[in-house]
Design a protein around this motif. Structure first.
Motif, PDB file in Angstrom:
ATOM      1  N   VAL A   1     -18.040  21.349  10.115  1.00  0.00           N
ATOM      2  CA  VAL A   1     -16.947  20.912   9.264  1.00  0.00           C
ATOM      3  C   VAL A   1     -17.063  19.407   9.037  1.00  0.00           C
ATOM      4  O   VAL A   1     -17.576  18.681   9.884  1.00  0.00           O
ATOM      5  N   VAL A   2     -16.617  18.971   7.864  1.00  0.00           N
ATOM      6  CA  VAL A   2     -16.502  17.547   7.576  1.00  0.00           C
ATOM      7  C   VAL A   2     -15.038  17.295   7.222  1.00  0.00           C
ATOM      8  O   VAL A   2     -14.445  18.022   6.424  1.00  0.00           O
ATOM      9  N   VAL A   3     -14.452  16.303   7.880  1.00  0.00           N
ATOM     10  CA  VAL A   3     -13.049  15.945   7.643  1.00  0.00           C
ATOM     11  C   VAL A   3     -13.040  14.659   6.833  1.00  0.00           C
ATOM     12  O   VAL A   3     -13.757  13.705   7.150  1.00  0.00           O
ATOM     13  N   THR A   4     -12.236  14.645   5.777  1.00  0.00           N
ATOM     14  CA  THR A   4     -12.156  13.471   4.908  1.00  0.00           C
ATOM     15  C   THR A   4     -10.711  12.992   4.797  1.00  0.00           C
ATOM     16  O   THR A   4      -9.772  13.723   5.107  1.00  0.00           O
ATOM     17  N   GLN A   5     -10.564  11.748   4.338  1.00  0.00           N
ATOM     18  CA  GLN A   5      -9.252  11.170   4.043  1.00  0.00           C
ATOM     19  C   GLN A   5      -9.350  10.527   2.655  1.00  0.00           C
ATOM     20  O   GLN A   5      -9.596   9.333   2.531  1.00  0.00           O
ATOM     21  N   PRO A   6      -9.181  11.346   1.605  1.00  0.00           N
ATOM     22  CA  PRO A   6      -9.351  10.820   0.242  1.00  0.00           C
ATOM     23  C   PRO A   6      -8.387   9.674  -0.076  1.00  0.00           C
ATOM     24  O   PRO A   6      -8.779   8.704  -0.729  1.00  0.00           O
ATOM     25  N   THR A   7      -7.146   9.810   0.346  1.00  0.00           N
ATOM     26  CA  THR A   7      -6.156   8.737   0.194  1.00  0.00           C
ATOM     27  C   THR A   7      -5.439   8.578   1.532  1.00  0.00           C
ATOM     28  O   THR A   7      -5.440   9.496   2.358  1.00  0.00           O
ATOM     29  N   GLU A   8      -4.829   7.429   1.725  1.00  0.00           N
ATOM     30  CA  GLU A   8      -4.140   7.125   2.980  1.00  0.00           C
ATOM     31  C   GLU A   8      -3.191   8.256   3.382  1.00  0.00           C
ATOM     32  O   GLU A   8      -2.311   8.644   2.616  1.00  0.00           O
ATOM     33  N   GLY A   9      -3.425   8.828   4.576  1.00  0.00           N
ATOM     34  CA  GLY A   9      -2.549   9.866   5.117  1.00  0.00           C
ATOM     35  C   GLY A   9      -2.837  11.283   4.646  1.00  0.00           C
ATOM     36  O   GLY A   9      -2.199  12.222   5.123  1.00  0.00           O
ATOM     37  N   GLU A  10      -3.772  11.470   3.728  1.00  0.00           N
ATOM     38  CA  GLU A  10      -4.124  12.810   3.230  1.00  0.00           C
ATOM     39  C   GLU A  10      -5.470  13.211   3.843  1.00  0.00           C
ATOM     40  O   GLU A  10      -6.476  12.539   3.633  1.00  0.00           O
ATOM     41  N   PHE A  11      -5.462  14.298   4.608  1.00  0.00           N
ATOM     42  CA  PHE A  11      -6.681  14.745   5.272  1.00  0.00           C
ATOM     43  C   PHE A  11      -7.120  16.094   4.722  1.00  0.00           C
ATOM     44  O   PHE A  11      -6.294  16.984   4.510  1.00  0.00           O
ATOM     45  N   LYS A  12      -8.408  16.215   4.482  1.00  0.00           N
ATOM     46  CA  LYS A  12      -9.010  17.450   3.955  1.00  0.00           C
ATOM     47  C   LYS A  12     -10.186  17.812   4.849  1.00  0.00           C
ATOM     48  O   LYS A  12     -10.750  16.953   5.525  1.00  0.00           O
ATOM     49  N   ALA A  13     -10.583  19.078   4.810  1.00  0.00           N
ATOM     50  CA  ALA A  13     -11.768  19.500   5.555  1.00  0.00           C
ATOM     51  C   ALA A  13     -12.549  20.501   4.713  1.00  0.00           C
ATOM     52  O   ALA A  13     -11.977  21.302   3.967  1.00  0.00           O
ATOM     53  N   PHE A  14     -13.867  20.421   4.846  1.00  0.00           N
ATOM     54  CA  PHE A  14     -14.785  21.279   4.093  1.00  0.00           C
ATOM     55  C   PHE A  14     -15.912  21.724   5.011  1.00  0.00           C
ATOM     56  O   PHE A  14     -16.197  21.080   6.026  1.00  0.00           O
ATOM     57  N   SER A  15     -16.578  22.791   4.624  1.00  0.00           N
ATOM     58  CA  SER A  15     -17.782  23.196   5.349  1.00  0.00           C
ATOM     59  C   SER A  15     -18.780  22.054   5.283  1.00  0.00           C
ATOM     60  O   SER A  15     -18.915  21.393   4.258  1.00  0.00           O
ATOM     61  N   SER A  16     -19.513  21.847   6.364  1.00  0.00           N
ATOM     62  CA  SER A  16     -20.532  20.800   6.359  1.00  0.00           C
ATOM     63  C   SER A  16     -21.904  21.370   6.012  1.00  0.00           C
ATOM     64  O   SER A  16     -22.921  20.712   6.199  1.00  0.00           O
ATOM     65  N   ILE A  17     -21.928  22.579   5.455  1.00  0.00           N
ATOM     66  CA  ILE A  17     -23.179  23.222   5.051  1.00  0.00           C
ATOM     67  C   ILE A  17     -23.271  23.185   3.524  1.00  0.00           C
ATOM     68  O   ILE A  17     -22.426  23.738   2.824  1.00  0.00           O
ATOM     69  N   CYS A  18     -24.295  22.524   3.016  1.00  0.00           N
ATOM     70  CA  CYS A  18     -24.492  22.367   1.572  1.00  0.00           C
ATOM     71  C   CYS A  18     -24.632  23.735   0.906  1.00  0.00           C
ATOM     72  O   CYS A  18     -25.315  24.625   1.424  1.00  0.00           O
ATOM     73  N   THR A  19     -24.007  23.890  -0.235  1.00  0.00           N
ATOM     74  CA  THR A  19     -24.051  25.161  -0.966  1.00  0.00           C
ATOM     75  C   THR A  19     -25.347  25.360  -1.736  1.00  0.00           C
ATOM     76  O   THR A  19     -25.570  26.431  -2.292  1.00  0.00           O
ATOM     77  N   HIS A  20     -26.213  24.360  -1.772  1.00  0.00           N
ATOM     78  CA  HIS A  20     -27.480  24.507  -2.498  1.00  0.00           C
ATOM     79  C   HIS A  20     -28.460  25.357  -1.704  1.00  0.00           C
ATOM     80  O   HIS A  20     -28.824  26.429  -2.138  1.00  0.00           O
ATOM     81  N   GLN A  21     -28.887  24.877  -0.541  1.00  0.00           N
ATOM     82  CA  GLN A  21     -29.812  25.661   0.271  1.00  0.00           C
ATOM     83  C   GLN A  21     -29.444  25.621   1.744  1.00  0.00           C
ATOM     84  O   GLN A  21     -30.303  25.690   2.616  1.00  0.00           O
ATOM     85  N   GLN A  22     -28.157  25.486   2.008  1.00  0.00           N
ATOM     86  CA  GLN A  22     -27.573  25.603   3.335  1.00  0.00           C
ATOM     87  C   GLN A  22     -28.098  24.584   4.355  1.00  0.00           C
ATOM     88  O   GLN A  22     -28.134  24.860   5.555  1.00  0.00           O
TER      89      GLN A  22
END
Length: 162
Positions: free
Chosen positions: A90-111
């Protein structure tokens, strides 16, 4: 010249050559792969495998409903950037102050696993795909599908997998 090999119980040359050819084709096809990010539907599932999840090979999110161990403190995630947690994929991001998002850390191109977060993008160094820290959308190819979003929760000062 005879079509049969000599000796008792031997196969015909034709059968032997056909078998060797089939093995060679199988090896070549296995080594090539599809090279197409349509092989996975962006959720780790293969459409041709009836939607069964692809094996991850490492620890994933805790069972549903159980708040897992903290991934990070909120202060560990830079605004406009993020941090990769390889073990949890997983990769956790903070696009703006106080907003946290998470995404798979595996690239959708060739994993390949993504390797960095910089300049507002999550970056894969295998083939240089870039994804938005805000929504996981593709910002630069060859990937064509966004990173799948992962569920996280903010528990006080901690960020945990939900």
């Amino acid at each position: 010249m005879s079509d049969e090999l000599t000796g008792p119980g031997t196969q015909t040359r034709r059968a032997l050559l056909a078998g060797a050819g089939a093995v060679g084709v199988t090896v070549v096809l296995t080594a090539c792969g599809t090279g197409d990010d349509d092989a996975l539907d962006g959720t780790g599932s293969s459409p041709s495998a009836g939607g069964a999840p692809a094996p991850s090979g490492s620890a994933g999110a805790p069972a549903e409903g159980g708040g897992g161990a903290a991934l990070a403190k909120k202060s560990d995630i830079p605004v406009g950037g993020g941090k990769i947690f390889a073990e949890q994929q997983v990769v956790v991001t903070q696009p703006t102050e106080g907003e946290f998002k998470a995404f798979s850390s595996i690239c959708t191109h060739q994993q390949c696993p993504v390797t960095g977060v910089d300049g507002g993008t999550i970056n894969c160094s295998c083939h240089f795909s870039k994804f938005s820290v805000a929504d996981g959308s593709v910002k630069g190819g060859p990937a064509r599908k966004p990173l799948p979003e992962q569920k996280i929760a903010v528990d006080g000062d901690n960020i945990v997998l939900a």
